[in-house]
Every structure is written in C-alpha cells, then in structure tokens.
Design a protein around this motif. Structure first.
Motif, PDB file in Angstrom:
ATOM      1  N   ILE A 187      29.060 -40.996 -53.526  1.00 55.29           N
ATOM      2  CA  ILE A 187      27.997 -41.989 -53.348  1.00 55.29           C
ATOM      3  C   ILE A 187      26.924 -41.656 -54.385  1.00 55.29           C
ATOM      4  CG2 ILE A 187      26.342 -43.008 -51.752  1.00 55.29           C
ATOM      5  CD1 ILE A 187      28.078 -41.669 -49.499  1.00 55.29           C
ATOM      6  N   MET A 188      26.688 -42.564 -55.327  1.00 60.45           N
ATOM      7  CA  MET A 188      25.788 -42.281 -56.432  1.00 60.45           C
ATOM      8  C   MET A 188      24.628 -43.264 -56.490  1.00 60.45           C
ATOM      9  SD  MET A 188      28.295 -41.347 -59.623  1.00 60.45           S
ATOM     10  CE  MET A 188      29.337 -39.881 -59.625  1.00 60.45           C
ATOM     11  N   LYS A 189      23.492 -42.749 -56.909  1.00 57.90           N
ATOM     12  CA  LYS A 189      22.358 -43.616 -57.205  1.00 57.90           C
ATOM     13  C   LYS A 189      22.492 -44.090 -58.650  1.00 57.90           C
ATOM     14  CE  LYS A 189      17.375 -44.038 -57.521  1.00 57.90           C
ATOM     15  NZ  LYS A 189      16.040 -43.398 -57.471  1.00 57.90           N
ATOM     16  N   THR A 190      22.251 -45.378 -58.862  1.00 56.27           N
ATOM     17  CA  THR A 190      22.366 -45.919 -60.203  1.00 56.27           C
ATOM     18  C   THR A 190      21.352 -47.028 -60.386  1.00 56.27           C
ATOM     19  OG1 THR A 190      23.881 -46.923 -61.795  1.00 56.27           O
ATOM     20  CG2 THR A 190      24.110 -47.612 -59.506  1.00 56.27           C
ATOM     21  N   SER A 191      20.948 -47.249 -61.621  1.00 60.65           N
ATOM     22  CA  SER A 191      20.067 -48.377 -61.913  1.00 60.65           C
ATOM     23  C   SER A 191      20.722 -49.301 -62.933  1.00 60.65           C
ATOM     24  CB  SER A 191      18.708 -47.888 -62.429  1.00 60.65           C
ATOM     25  OG  SER A 191      18.888 -47.024 -63.545  1.00 60.65           O
ATOM     26  N   ARG A 192      21.181 -48.718 -64.032  1.00 61.52           N
ATOM     27  CA  ARG A 192      21.877 -49.510 -65.050  1.00 61.52           C
ATOM     28  C   ARG A 192      23.047 -48.697 -65.592  1.00 61.52           C
ATOM     29  NH1 ARG A 192      16.428 -50.190 -66.570  1.00 61.52           N
ATOM     30  NH2 ARG A 192      15.628 -52.306 -66.245  1.00 61.52           N
ATOM     31  N   GLY A 193      24.071 -49.392 -66.035  1.00 59.76           N
ATOM     32  CA  GLY A 193      25.199 -48.711 -66.654  1.00 59.76           C
ATOM     33  C   GLY A 193      26.104 -48.033 -65.648  1.00 59.76           C
ATOM     34  N   PRO A 236      27.476 -45.223 -63.405  1.00 54.15           N
ATOM     35  CA  PRO A 236      26.872 -44.068 -62.754  1.00 54.15           C
ATOM     36  C   PRO A 236      27.657 -42.788 -63.023  1.00 54.15           C
ATOM     37  CG  PRO A 236      28.063 -45.395 -61.152  1.00 54.15           C
ATOM     38  CD  PRO A 236      28.068 -46.161 -62.447  1.00 54.15           C
ATOM     39  N   SER A 237      26.949 -41.680 -63.095  1.00 51.54           N
ATOM     40  CA  SER A 237      27.594 -40.373 -63.292  1.00 51.54           C
ATOM     41  C   SER A 237      26.626 -39.289 -62.859  1.00 51.54           C
ATOM     42  CB  SER A 237      27.986 -40.166 -64.760  1.00 51.54           C
ATOM     43  OG  SER A 237      26.837 -40.112 -65.580  1.00 51.54           O
ATOM     44  N   TRP A 238      27.138 -38.079 -62.693  1.00 54.37           N
ATOM     45  CA  TRP A 238      26.321 -36.901 -62.393  1.00 54.37           C
ATOM     46  C   TRP A 238      26.491 -35.884 -63.517  1.00 54.37           C
ATOM     47  CZ3 TRP A 238      28.546 -36.086 -56.809  1.00 54.37           C
ATOM     48  CH2 TRP A 238      27.931 -36.994 -55.930  1.00 54.37           C
ATOM     49  N   GLY A 279      23.386 -22.492 -63.171  1.00 54.68           N
ATOM     50  CA  GLY A 279      23.129 -21.436 -64.137  1.00 54.68           C
ATOM     51  C   GLY A 279      23.472 -21.929 -65.530  1.00 54.68           C
ATOM     52  N   PRO A 280      24.306 -21.201 -66.268  1.00 51.59           N
ATOM     53  CA  PRO A 280      24.653 -21.621 -67.631  1.00 51.59           C
ATOM     54  C   PRO A 280      25.743 -22.687 -67.689  1.00 51.59           C
ATOM     55  CG  PRO A 280      25.724 -19.553 -67.133  1.00 51.59           C
ATOM     56  CD  PRO A 280      24.877 -19.884 -65.929  1.00 51.59           C
ATOM     57  N   ASP A 281      26.355 -23.007 -66.555  1.00 50.60           N
ATOM     58  CA  ASP A 281      27.489 -23.933 -66.529  1.00 50.60           C
ATOM     59  C   ASP A 281      27.026 -25.374 -66.302  1.00 50.60           C
ATOM     60  OD1 ASP A 281      29.241 -21.760 -66.815  1.00 50.60           O
ATOM     61  OD2 ASP A 281      29.175 -21.390 -64.653  1.00 50.60           O
ATOM     62  N   THR A 282      27.699 -26.298 -66.973  1.00 54.34           N
ATOM     63  CA  THR A 282      27.394 -27.728 -66.833  1.00 54.34           C
ATOM     64  C   THR A 282      28.693 -28.502 -66.665  1.00 54.34           C
ATOM     65  OG1 THR A 282      25.430 -27.540 -68.244  1.00 54.34           O
ATOM     66  CG2 THR A 282      26.334 -29.736 -67.922  1.00 54.34           C
ATOM     67  N   GLU A 283      28.679 -29.436 -65.728  1.00 50.35           N
ATOM     68  CA  GLU A 283      29.841 -30.298 -65.507  1.00 50.35           C
ATOM     69  C   GLU A 283      29.362 -31.740 -65.389  1.00 50.35           C
ATOM     70  OE1 GLU A 283      33.019 -29.613 -65.405  1.00 50.35           O
ATOM     71  OE2 GLU A 283      33.023 -27.414 -65.329  1.00 50.35           O
ATOM     72  N   THR A 284      30.078 -32.663 -66.045  1.00 49.26           N
ATOM     73  CA  THR A 284      29.774 -34.083 -65.938  1.00 49.26           C
ATOM     74  C   THR A 284      30.784 -34.742 -65.020  1.00 49.26           C
ATOM     75  OG1 THR A 284      28.794 -34.176 -68.143  1.00 49.26           O
ATOM     76  CG2 THR A 284      29.519 -36.254 -67.180  1.00 49.26           C
ATOM     77  N   ILE A 285      30.293 -35.426 -64.016  1.00 44.99           N
ATOM     78  CA  ILE A 285      31.157 -36.118 -63.051  1.00 44.99           C
ATOM     79  C   ILE A 285      31.023 -37.604 -63.317  1.00 44.99           C
ATOM     80  CG2 ILE A 285      31.710 -36.437 -60.626  1.00 44.99           C
ATOM     81  CD1 ILE A 285      31.906 -33.528 -61.650  1.00 44.99           C
ATOM     82  N   ALA A 286      32.083 -38.183 -63.872  1.00 42.59           N
ATOM     83  CA  ALA A 286      32.057 -39.601 -64.240  1.00 42.59           C
ATOM     84  C   ALA A 286      33.062 -40.412 -63.436  1.00 42.59           C
ATOM     85  CB  ALA A 286      32.313 -39.751 -65.728  1.00 42.59           C
ATOM     86  N   GLU A 287      33.517 -39.873 -62.313  1.00 46.94           N
ATOM     87  CA  GLU A 287      34.454 -40.615 -61.469  1.00 46.94           C
ATOM     88  C   GLU A 287      33.790 -41.880 -60.933  1.00 46.94           C
ATOM     89  OE1 GLU A 287      37.495 -39.443 -61.257  1.00 46.94           O
ATOM     90  OE2 GLU A 287      36.909 -37.691 -62.428  1.00 46.94           O
ATOM     91  N   SER A 288      34.570 -42.931 -60.751  1.00 49.67           N
ATOM     92  CA  SER A 288      34.016 -44.156 -60.176  1.00 49.67           C
ATOM     93  C   SER A 288      33.625 -43.882 -58.723  1.00 49.67           C
ATOM     94  CB  SER A 288      35.038 -45.288 -60.231  1.00 49.67           C
ATOM     95  OG  SER A 288      35.337 -45.616 -61.576  1.00 49.67           O
ATOM     96  N   PRO A 289      32.382 -44.126 -58.361  1.00 49.33           N
ATOM     97  CA  PRO A 289      31.954 -43.814 -56.994  1.00 49.33           C
ATOM     98  C   PRO A 289      32.506 -44.802 -55.986  1.00 49.33           C
ATOM     99  CG  PRO A 289      30.184 -44.885 -58.178  1.00 49.33           C
ATOM    100  CD  PRO A 289      31.282 -44.659 -59.189  1.00 49.33           C
ATOM    101  N   ARG A 290      32.585 -44.348 -54.758  1.00 51.06           N
ATOM    102  CA  ARG A 290      32.956 -45.260 -53.671  1.00 51.06           C
ATOM    103  C   ARG A 290      31.826 -46.276 -53.449  1.00 51.06           C
ATOM    104  NH1 ARG A 290      35.422 -45.061 -48.439  1.00 51.06           N
ATOM    105  NH2 ARG A 290      35.803 -47.251 -47.928  1.00 51.06           N
ATOM    106  N   ALA A 291      30.601 -45.808 -53.651  1.00 56.82           N
ATOM    107  CA  ALA A 291      29.436 -46.695 -53.514  1.00 56.82           C
ATOM    108  C   ALA A 291      28.387 -46.294 -54.530  1.00 56.82           C
ATOM    109  CB  ALA A 291      28.865 -46.620 -52.103  1.00 56.82           C
ATOM    110  N   ALA A 292      27.766 -47.272 -55.159  1.00 59.01           N
ATOM    111  CA  ALA A 292      26.662 -47.030 -56.096  1.00 59.01           C
ATOM    112  C   ALA A 292      25.510 -47.931 -55.685  1.00 59.01           C
ATOM    113  CB  ALA A 292      27.093 -47.332 -57.529  1.00 59.01           C
ATOM    114  N   PRO A 316      27.215 -25.232 -53.071  1.00 57.71           N
ATOM    115  CA  PRO A 316      25.842 -24.741 -53.269  1.00 57.71           C
ATOM    116  C   PRO A 316      25.627 -24.229 -54.689  1.00 57.71           C
ATOM    117  CG  PRO A 316      26.750 -23.916 -51.205  1.00 57.71           C
ATOM    118  CD  PRO A 316      27.895 -24.568 -51.941  1.00 57.71           C
ATOM    119  N   GLY A 317      24.473 -24.533 -55.240  1.00 54.83           N
ATOM    120  CA  GLY A 317      24.129 -24.113 -56.592  1.00 54.83           C
ATOM    121  C   GLY A 317      24.378 -25.187 -57.624  1.00 54.83           C
ATOM    122  N   TRP A 318      25.257 -26.140 -57.312  1.00 57.21           N
ATOM    123  CA  TRP A 318      25.554 -27.229 -58.251  1.00 57.21           C
ATOM    124  C   TRP A 318      24.668 -28.434 -57.948  1.00 57.21           C
ATOM    125  CZ3 TRP A 318      28.327 -26.821 -62.587  1.00 57.21           C
ATOM    126  CH2 TRP A 318      29.246 -25.776 -62.689  1.00 57.21           C
ATOM    127  N   ALA A 319      23.929 -28.894 -58.949  1.00 53.39           N
ATOM    128  CA  ALA A 319      23.074 -30.077 -58.791  1.00 53.39           C
ATOM    129  C   ALA A 319      22.518 -30.453 -60.153  1.00 53.39           C
ATOM    130  CB  ALA A 319      21.932 -29.806 -57.815  1.00 53.39           C
TER     131      ALA A 319
END
Length: 297
Positions: free
Chosen positions: A193-199, A201-203, A208-221, A260-263
């Motif tokens: 479930i993602m908040k989106t305004s335009r375009g 949506p992704s997270w 810490g030093p790690d970064t992950e991009t979540i671009a899966e199509s959400p069930r709800a935006a 926990p820790g991922w955000a």
C-alpha cells in the motif's frame, strides 16, 4: 505628488491584491466594498498612477501596481517588526497568530500544538489553514508555515523542529496469512500500500549504508497517508507510515512493525517565518512550543 505614507491604505491595497477582490478584501478588513474602492481610488489619485486594472469580470494589477505592492509588503513587514520589537519588551504573546501547514501533518500533529499553545497563551487567537498548496507567507500575511521536507531557497527564516521518521507496518491478520517476510527482497511477494501523488509509486528504503528501491506495482496507491494507514489497518497489505502515526497502533496491537530498520530517509520539519531578528512574542513562543513538542517525542 504627496509622498506621505498611510499604512492603513497600504494594508487595504495589499489585501485587495492578495485576495484579488474588493469584496473579499473588505470582508478580511471588516469594512465594506465601497469604502475599499474609495481608498484605492484615493491612493491612485495621490500617486498619480493606476495601480489596478478593473473590468466587469476581473481585477488585475498593473506593472506599477505590482511594484508598489512588493514595496508596500516590505514596508508593512518592517512596520510590524518594529511594533513586535517594542511588544517583545513585555514578553507576553498576544494578538492573532496565522499558521499554515500541510493538510495531513496539520490535522495529525499541528492541531495538538495549537491546542497546547492556546492553553498557555490566553491572549492569543489562532487562524490555521491546512493545505497542500504552497503558501506564500509574506504575500498572504501568514506568520508561520510548518513544512515537512526539504525547504526551497528563499529569503525567509526557518528553524528546524525535528524530523518525521518512517517504518514499514502491516496488520497482524495480514501477516498471519501472507508469505514469509524476513528480507527486503520478500516484499515482491506481498501486497503493498503506497502513498503517491504523481507518476509510478515506489519506495526507496535505507538501512544504514544499504539502499533498496521497491518498484513493485502496489495493491493500492492513494494520495493520503491517512488513507494508507486505513488500508493497512484493514489488513490489505504492507504500508510505510510515519512512526508517530503507527507506533500507537502497534502498542494497541492493531499494527505490527515489519523489517525493522528499513524505511525511507527521515523528512525534516521546519517552522518558516518572515524574520528571526524581530520575532513577535507569539511567533517566538509558538515556535519554541513546537520545538519542545518534537524533542518530547
């Protein structure tokens, strides 16, 4: 040309330009449209210049009027700062405090700050506008804007209050019937479930030093964080929420924190105002209260 400055006339002109209407300006100033029109006409005669272009359908500002407006705002701001400097000697907040904030942060957080401030400052009244449009606090006569996120460059003063921290949450019922979830890569198998305004949506999640991009199509935006929270509570998937919103629901057992820790990176929160040199006591007191409230989180 008579160059004497009449601050009351200036305030009337600024109100007309800001509101774009004689009628609305008159309502704001507590007078009638005819009197406002007479004041503007008298100003134009005194200045030997047309400040406003009038037609049956619309009111517009002439080039000369726009220049006068900008200078009038500066003069009125300086006059108010001078009065505030004198009033500061008494130290007691009084008068009308005009505040703006984002619609959701205002409703969820700033409301509480205002309630506490009104209890502590009995001689202050508050007018608050919660809106997601950008408010020009100088031209619209607002004392304080509470803004979440990176500030735009401007000549305004700002005080950092704190930051909004985020986390990933889901209803216990959803987690019991959903796939395993022990690593960020598992999110691709879950309803999001993602908040989106335009375009699209992704997270962008950091830990810490790690970064992950979540671009899966959400069930709800949805374009409302309150809507995101409500859908998470309904057990429809995993949501990213501000911790100040989610943690009370975790304590009640309505939500559980996952991964926990991922955000996403915390968002700074600032109080923005016209000047830090001559702060009106009510402005200074409200900003101090907001800072104290954030430190107490």
């Amino acid at each position: 040309m008579n160059t004497s400055i009449d601050l009351a006339e200036m305030r009337t002109f600024v109100a007309v330009v800001t509101d774009g209407s004689f009628t609305t300006a008159a309502e704001r100033l507590g007078t009638d449209k005819a009197r406002v029109s007479r004041i503007i006409r008298r100003m134009e005669e005194k200045l030997s210049a047309q400040l406003l272009a009038r037609s049956t359908r619309r009111l517009s500002v002439t080039e000369v009027g726009r220049d006068y407006f900008e200078r009038a705002v500066s003069i009125l701001t300086a006059a108010e700062a001078a009065e505030a400097a004198v009033a500061h000697q008494s130290g007691e907040p009084r008068g009308l405090l005009k505040i703006t904030a984002g619609a959701e942060f205002g409703t969820m957080v700033v409301d509480g700050w205002i309630a506490e401030f009104l209890r502590l400052a009995p001689k202050v009244t508050v007018e608050a506008e919660y809106t997601n449009r950008f408010v020009d606090i100088i031209h619209e006569g607002v004392d304080i804007a509470v803004r979440v996120g990176t500030l735009q460059d401007s000549g305004l003063s700002a005080r950092r209050l704190g930051e909004v921290m985020y986390g990933l949450y889901a209803a216990p019922d959803y987690l019991r019937r959903g796939p395993a979830l022990s690593a960020v890569s598992d999110l691709e198998h879950h309803d999001l479930i993602m908040k989106t305004s335009r375009g699209r949506p992704s997270w962008t999640l950091v830990n810490g030093p790690d970064t992950e991009t979540i671009a899966e199509s959400p069930r709800a935006a949805v374009n409302s964080i309150i809507g995101v929270k409500n859908l998470a509570l309904a057990g429809l998937g995993i949501a990213q929420l501000p911790r100040f919103m989610a943690e009370p629901l975790v304590a009640d057992g309505a939500l559980a924190c996952v991964l926990p820790g991922w955000a996403e990176i915390p968002a700074p929160v600032h109080a923005v105002f016209a000047s830090s040199r001559y702060m009106d006591p009510k402005v200074r007191s409200f900003v101090d209260l907001c800072l104290s409230a954030f430190q107490g989180r």
